[in-house]
Design a protein around this motif. Structure first.
Motif, mmCIF file in Angstrom:
data_model
loop_
_atom_site.group_PDB
_atom_site.id
_atom_site.type_symbol
_atom_site.label_atom_id
_atom_site.label_comp_id
_atom_site.label_asym_id
_atom_site.label_seq_id
_atom_site.Cartn_x
_atom_site.Cartn_y
_atom_site.Cartn_z
ATOM 1 N N UNK A 37 158.358 20.824 97.346
ATOM 2 C CA UNK A 37 157.472 20.607 96.211
ATOM 3 C C UNK A 37 157.156 19.127 96.067
ATOM 4 N N UNK A 38 156.009 18.891 95.475
ATOM 5 C CA UNK A 38 155.521 17.535 95.220
ATOM 6 C C UNK A 38 155.620 17.234 93.736
ATOM 7 N N UNK A 39 156.145 16.049 93.403
ATOM 8 C CA UNK A 39 156.174 15.567 92.024
ATOM 9 C C UNK A 39 155.302 14.327 91.929
ATOM 10 N N UNK A 40 154.506 14.217 90.850
ATOM 11 C CA UNK A 40 153.723 13.009 90.673
ATOM 12 C C UNK A 40 153.398 12.775 89.196
ATOM 13 N N UNK A 41 153.159 11.523 88.905
ATOM 14 C CA UNK A 41 152.789 11.108 87.557
ATOM 15 C C UNK A 41 151.295 10.838 87.517
ATOM 16 N N UNK A 42 150.857 9.776 88.230
ATOM 17 C CA UNK A 42 149.427 9.479 88.366
ATOM 18 C C UNK A 42 148.945 9.700 89.788
ATOM 19 N N UNK A 43 149.888 9.767 90.739
ATOM 20 C CA UNK A 43 149.546 9.953 92.139
ATOM 21 C C UNK A 43 149.405 8.639 92.870
ATOM 22 N N UNK A 44 149.584 8.676 94.168
ATOM 23 C CA UNK A 44 149.421 7.484 94.978
ATOM 24 C C UNK A 44 150.740 6.958 95.507
ATOM 25 N N UNK A 45 150.670 5.850 96.225
ATOM 26 C CA UNK A 45 151.852 5.239 96.807
ATOM 27 C C UNK A 45 152.816 4.789 95.708
ATOM 28 N N UNK A 46 154.104 4.987 95.950
ATOM 29 C CA UNK A 46 155.123 4.645 94.972
ATOM 30 C C UNK A 46 155.234 5.659 93.848
ATOM 31 N N UNK A 47 154.387 6.670 93.883
ATOM 32 C CA UNK A 47 154.351 7.687 92.827
ATOM 33 C C UNK A 47 154.628 9.068 93.415
ATOM 34 N N UNK A 48 153.735 9.535 94.279
ATOM 35 C CA UNK A 48 153.926 10.856 94.896
ATOM 36 C C UNK A 48 155.301 10.945 95.557
ATOM 37 N N UNK A 49 156.022 11.988 95.218
ATOM 38 C CA UNK A 49 157.366 12.206 95.751
ATOM 39 C C UNK A 49 157.454 13.642 96.237
ATOM 40 N N UNK A 50 157.942 13.822 97.441
ATOM 41 C CA UNK A 50 158.070 15.149 98.029
ATOM 42 C C UNK A 50 159.554 15.476 98.191
ATOM 43 N N UNK A 51 159.930 16.658 97.706
ATOM 44 C CA UNK A 51 161.318 17.111 97.777
ATOM 45 C C UNK A 51 161.368 18.375 98.613
ATOM 46 N N UNK A 52 162.293 18.413 99.562
ATOM 47 C CA UNK A 52 162.479 19.579 100.428
ATOM 48 C C UNK A 52 163.926 20.028 100.288
ATOM 49 N N UNK A 53 164.138 21.310 100.009
ATOM 50 C CA UNK A 53 165.483 21.838 99.801
ATOM 51 C C UNK A 53 165.722 23.019 100.741
ATOM 52 N N UNK A 54 166.849 22.960 101.421
ATOM 53 C CA UNK A 54 167.258 24.007 102.354
ATOM 54 C C UNK A 54 168.418 24.776 101.736
ATOM 55 N N UNK A 55 168.194 26.030 101.421
ATOM 56 C CA UNK A 55 169.209 26.858 100.775
ATOM 57 C C UNK A 55 169.936 27.766 101.765
ATOM 58 N N UNK A 56 169.896 27.433 103.034
ATOM 59 C CA UNK A 56 170.566 28.275 104.030
ATOM 60 C C UNK A 56 171.612 27.476 104.797
ATOM 61 N N UNK A 57 172.457 28.212 105.507
ATOM 62 C CA UNK A 57 173.528 27.606 106.304
ATOM 63 C C UNK A 57 173.040 27.234 107.702
#
Length: 599
Positions: free
Chosen positions: A512-532
């Motif tokens: 998923x992507x999180x952002x406030x206004x968007x752009x460099x230093x703002x856009x943050x991408x999180x990747x989560x692995x729920x498997x072994x």
């Protein structure tokens, strides 16, 4: 009439005992009393020595010129054949829950304390229980000064608010605090009112706000002088401070305050304002508001005056203290809790979010990967009230979630060995979501060093565990730093917006992507692995081209020597549609891990 007792020829004194230039005023509400006197150290506890005088408002008052700060006192109430000795409901200090009221000096040198709580999008809460948080080995209960000794640690961890479990005087010395006997008196076993004020002052000097947990859905049920306070009651119930009909019923006895009676509403209102004004609290967290607004949690048996009381208290807190936070524990996913009253809401700033904690705990606790639903994770990440992400407090552990038959997350994962690889990996997976999902993140004392088993108010935190678990503590510290954008790379984590653009329920990955206004230093991408299973070349969509720097890897060996080395790297995002986005990039991710990327 005693020479020490005189009629107060001016407007009514405040309820309780109040130090004035001429001595001390005493004022108590007791509409059914036939006579009231005050007894105490100042008159050698002599009955009838200091009678009080009835006002035209069903209350009794007097001025005692010889009374002094620190002296103990009680009210002696006569109603027919009943002679009742009562602690002052407004006593700011008591010797203990069944002892005496104490004439208290409410003044305190706050110095230049002008602390303001951070805005809700930049708030990280640490919930604690004073009695167990930092209890000395040779003591039965921890005190406020013991919490004060850990403020530097908490500041170093990065939290900027502590939420203290209820500290109004309760029955006994050891308790969760949700059994308030005297709501205006600060728990004597914790050090009393002056020690609490000193803790708040010191916390503010460390950049940490203080939120007090308050209990207005019931009083007691034990050591409860309020019960039939002036000798009157109906249907065998609690008298002037309580409902005396079907509305009295709570899970804690017939102890629901009468929210429809003006004096009781004022009693609760004044208490809330005391915490804010006299103790410089930065907010209040209300215990189980469901039981303020309904009977037995049945919303069809509503109590409208409980709702209107919350509206009134919250409205005036926010008017007088615009940066303060009011938090509801309601847990019925009711967006009315956090709506403004002009839209029918209860004026709370935020509420504990059952839509986050329960699915996230479930998805990390189940032993079988096949049972983990990425769609449930997506729903937990995206849920919000009234379109505002910060109207919810999100967490994987709280005092309620780690007791009463439930354990802390590491023990839920591996009861036999809460320090095992699986417990470390999946509990920190949950924590990483707490700090990257939209909402106000909260952790519970000891969570940051894998505290196991369950919360017990007689079992103190063992701080050797923190020393033995420095790596995981470091992970929490890093997550908090990213959540608060301390290095200017993750402003998106302070923003409202989220887009879950990749859900792979078969392989148990989500991005998923999180952002406030968007752009460099703002856009943050999180990747989560729920498997072994780990992946060395997994691909997801990205919103923009270019290099995405790896800012966090929960599998990094610096966090635990049990974590196996797994090659992770920055991502080069190139043109090519993927997950509905115009660009994509590949990366490596270890089992049960979270990666955070930014530009």
């Amino acid at each position: 009439m005693s020479e020490a007792s005189t009629i107060i020829n001016r407007e009514l004194a405040p309820l309780g005992s109040t130090v004035v230039e001429e001595g001390v005023t005493f004022h108590v509400w007791a509409p059914h009393a036939e006579a009231v006197s005050v007894i105490g150290d100042f008159n050698n506890w002599q009955e009838g020595a200091t009678p009080m005088h009835r006002t035209d408002r069903d209350s009794w008052q007097c001025l005692v010129e010889d009374a002094e700060i620190g002296q103990e006192y009680r009210y002696l109430i006569h109603n027919g054949t009943q002679k009742l000795s009562r602690i002052d409901p407004y006593a700011r200090e008591v010797t203990n829950s069944v002892g005496n009221g104490v004439i208290s000096d409410t003044s305190f040198d706050w110095g230049d304390d002008d602390f303001e709580l951070p805005t809700l999008n930049e708030l990280v809460i640490y919930e604690m229980h004073v009695g167990t948080f930092n209890r000395p080995a040779d003591e039965d209960v921890g005190e406020f000064e013991d919490v004060e000794a850990k403020l530097q640690y908490l500041a170093g961890l990065g939290v900027n608010a502590i939420q203290i479990m209820p500290s109004a005087e309760f029955a006994g010395d050891i308790s969760w605090g949700y059994n308030p006997a005297h709501i205006f008196a600060v728990e004597s076993a914790y050090g009393g009112p002056r020690a609490l004020k000193q803790l708040v002052k010191s916390a503010h000097q460390h950049g940490i706000g203080v939120i007090m947990d308050v209990v207005y859905n019931h009083f007691g049920p034990s050591d409860l002088d309020l019960w039939q306070f002036d000798g009157w009651g109906e249907n065998g119930k609690g008298g002037i401070y309580f409902y005396n009909d079907w509305r009295s019923t709570t899970p804690w006895g017939d102890t629901r305050p009468d929210y429809g009676r003006g004096e009781v509403r004022q009693f609760i209102y004044n208490n809330a304002m005391m915490w804010m004004d006299e103790f410089h609290m930065d907010g209040l967290r209300y215990d189980m508001t469901l039981y303020m607004r309904s009977v037995d949690g049945d919303e069809s048996r509503s109590i409208p005056e409980g709702w209107s009381l919350a509206q009134w208290v919250n409205r005036d807190i926010h008017r007088k203290h615009p940066r303060a936070i009011t938090i509801a524990e309601d847990l019925r996913n009711n967006d009315g809790i956090t709506k403004p009253e002009e839209h029918g809401g209860a004026n709370f700033s935020s509420q504990w979010d059952a839509k986050f904690v329960h699915p996230i705990r479930a998805v990390v606790s189940t032993p079988n990967d096949a049972e983990r639903s990425m769609h449930a994770v997506k729903d937990a990440l995206c849920y919000r009230y009234n379109l505002d992400a910060f109207e919810r407090v999100i967490y994987s552990e709280s005092h309620d979630e780690v007791a009463n038959g439930k354990k802390r997350v590491p023990s839920e994962i591996d009861e036999a060995d809460p320090d095992s690889w699986f417990a470390q990996k999946r509990s920190t997976l949950a924590a990483a979501l707490v700090f990257t999902a939209p909402g106000i993140p909260m952790i519970f004392q000891g969570q940051e060093f894998l505290r196991g088993n369950w919360f017990d108010d007689s079992n103190p935190i063992d701080w050797t565990e923190e020393q033995e678990c420095q790596g995981i503590v470091g992970m929490y510290r890093e997550l908090i730093k990213l959540r608060l954008n301390r290095e200017g790379k993750t402003a998106g984590l302070t923003g409202q917006r989220i887009e879950v653009h990749h859900v792979n329920d078969a392989e148990k990955l989500i991005a998923f992507r999180r952002w406030k206004d968007g752009g460099h230093g703002d856009d943050t991408v999180i990747i989560a692995n729920f498997s072994n299973r780990g992946w060395e070349d997994y691909r997801v969509g990205f919103v923009r081209p270019g290099e995405w720097r790896l800012l966090f890897d929960s599998n990094a060996q610096v966090y635990s020597e049990d974590f196996e080395a797994f090659p992770t790297h920055n991502v080069q995002s190139d043109e090519g549609k993927w997950d509905g986005l115009a660009y994509n990039g590949s990366f490596s991710i270890a089992p049960y891990s979270v990666l955070i990327y930014g530009q």
